[in-house]
Design an enzyme around this catalytic site. Structure first.
Site, PDB file in Angstrom:
ATOM      1  N   ASP A 131       0.835  -1.198   0.000  1.00  0.00           N
ATOM      2  CA  ASP A 131       0.000   0.000   0.000  1.00  0.00           C
ATOM      3  C   ASP A 131       0.872   1.251   0.000  1.00  0.00           C
ATOM      4  O   ASP A 131       1.536   1.547   0.994  1.00  0.00           O
ATOM      5  CB  ASP A 131      -0.915   0.001   1.226  1.00  0.00           C
ATOM      6  CG  ASP A 131      -1.922   1.139   1.204  1.00  0.00           C
ATOM      7  OD1 ASP A 131      -2.021   1.828   0.172  1.00  0.00           O
ATOM      8  OD2 ASP A 131      -2.603   1.344   2.227  1.00  0.00           O
ATOM      9  N   ASP A 133      -2.297   5.958  -5.334  1.00  0.00           N
ATOM     10  CA  ASP A 133      -2.464   5.054  -4.206  1.00  0.00           C
ATOM     11  C   ASP A 133      -2.607   3.627  -4.714  1.00  0.00           C
ATOM     12  O   ASP A 133      -3.627   3.254  -5.281  1.00  0.00           O
ATOM     13  CB  ASP A 133      -3.698   5.462  -3.393  1.00  0.00           C
ATOM     14  CG  ASP A 133      -3.846   4.665  -2.104  1.00  0.00           C
ATOM     15  OD1 ASP A 133      -3.032   3.749  -1.864  1.00  0.00           O
ATOM     16  OD2 ASP A 133      -4.773   4.956  -1.332  1.00  0.00           O
TER      17      ASP A 133
END
Length: 440
Positions: free
Chosen positions: A81, A294
């Site tokens: 992430d 992201d």
């Protein structure tokens, strides 16, 4: 004033297999390349605790990598992430010997595991990942709390241990060792142990390992691809167009300075620039409205005024070729309200108008099947339901532009942390992966 900027960590519902290539300057001065497996797993809702700026979604893919932690090494699987800082693992603190493979990390079985004292400067490091600041527990150890997607919480200690990438080990990596009291889901076979934080924060894996550059390339055809830590100077990737990372020295209440933020300049549909006010594309005086890449988010979400312009134009250009769902009670993933009915007997989608996201110095062109996503298991009559892969941030209560990894498919994405820039180039990521396999 815009509300607080947030973004999403998505739980996977599809299965993919990728390849992780590590440029292992991390453990040796002589550059080498090591190949490790990277794949996705079905992760039940509520399994992974998430920082407070992550929202809950369904029907999504997260990218995972298998590494080792501890001495002797224990196999763990972690969601990658780029929108989170602290890496953490679900921990099993029992002292019994494991009889069957356990997806949890057991610190009692690692001689190199070291809990962090609450008097350590590491414990007082400020991070957006914790809704409650780290504190002292009864043993004078650094205690942290993470929130679950179902509003429950998980608690544990900050600690350090050895992280291994193949034969290369990196001691003293700080992470969260969280209690394993989470909700299980009988329809899941998840073996995911935790999350690997890859943003610009001081506790992220990127920062702790002092990685100067990393890249990835995700294929949309067969879900294969690569992730590179280190240099990626391959002539067959093609020239990169760079967009600078936005850096601010003054803290703003709603600006995440650890995110990979860029300048959003506009949107093109079928090559034509849409009429969008420049003021709608930049952060306001509070810092809300930033544009971030992201990897922990699947789709792309745009602020309401910008999304509405794109939605109207895409709807206009698909009029006559696609049948709108026309169900005001259905919104996919809370924020994706443009959906279509496509006959199940149709072999392929019609030709769709391309959508290009324009950044300062670079563009990301999204076309073909990347623009529509078939909602799993949803049928209306004899039709599948497909939704536009751009959503409205306002419907999420999210005041940010979030560029998810679905729109990044078949793009070589290079994050240059020395030059503070992101490089983009269109690529056949399946072929790139095949070429890099030959380097092993």
């Amino acid at each position: 004033m815009r509300p607080k900027t947030t973004h999403t960590l998505l739980t996977p519902r599809l299965r993919l297999v990728m390849l992780l290539i590590l440029q292992t300057f991390l453990a040796t001065s002589e550059a080498k390349t090591l190949a490790l497996p990277l794949k996705s797993q079905v992760i039940p809702s509520g399994y992974l605790p998430r920082p407070p700026n992550k929202l809950r979604f369904h029907h999504n893919v997260s990218l995972t990598v298998s590494i080792t932690v501890g001495t002797p090494p224990q196999n763990v699987s972690m969601v990658i992430d780029t929108g989170s800082e602290l890496s953490w693992l679900h921990c099993n603190n029992t002292t019994t010997t494991r009889v069957i493979p356990d997806p949890l990390f057991n610190p009692n079985h690692s001689s190199s595991y070291s809990p962090i004292s609450c008097s350590s400067s590491t414990c007082t490091t400020r991070t957006r990942d914790f809704p409650i600041p780290a504190s002292c527990d009864s043993n004078n150890l650094c205690h942290a709390t993470l929130s679950y997607a179902d509003a429950s919480s998980s608690e544990g200690n900050l600690a350090s241990d050895t992280f291994g990438f193949g034969s290369f080990v990196n001691p003293g990596i700080v992470f969260g060792c969280m209690n394993s009291s989470f909700s299980t889901n009988s329809d899941s076979d998840s073996n995911t142990t935790g999350l690997m934080g890859m943003n610009l924060g001081s506790l992220s894996l990127v920062s702790q390992l002092k990685i100067p550059k990393f890249s990835y390339c995700i294929s949309g055809s067969d879900f294969s691809g690569i992730l590179l830590l280190g240099e990626s100077n391959f002539s067959w990737v093609g020239p990169l167009n760079y967009t600078p990372l936005v850096q601010i020295s003054t803290p703003l209440p709603y600006f995440d300075r650890s995110a990979y933020t860029v300048r959003f300049k506009g949107i093109k549909v079928s090559g034509q620039l849409l009429n969008i006010s420049g003021n709608d594309l930049i952060p306001d005086h509070t810092g809300a409205g930033q544009t971030m890449f992201d990897l922990g988010t699947q789709f792309t979400f745009l602020l309401g005024p910008v999304y509405n312009v794109l939605r109207d134009e895409f709807l206009k250009q698909t009029n006559g070729t696609l049948r709108v769902l026309d169900d005001p009670n259905f919104v996919f993933q809370i924020a994706m309200d443009l959906c279509y009915r496509v006959p199940m007997n149709r072999s392929e989608l019609p030709v769709l108008p391309s959508v290009s996201l324009v950044f300062d110095g670079a563009e990301m062109r999204v076309s073909g099947e990347q623009l529509l996503y078939r909602v799993p298991g949803l049928v209306r009559g004899n039709d599948w339901v497909y939704c536009f892969t751009f959503g409205n941030s306002d419907l999420l209560g999210v005041e940010a532009f979030i560029i998810g990894h679905h729109q990044q498919e078949n793009m070589w994405m290079e994050f240059d942390l020395v030059e503070h820039r992101i490089g983009l180039a269109h690529a056949r990521c399946d072929l790139v992966g095949q070429k890099l396999l030959g380097l092993g």
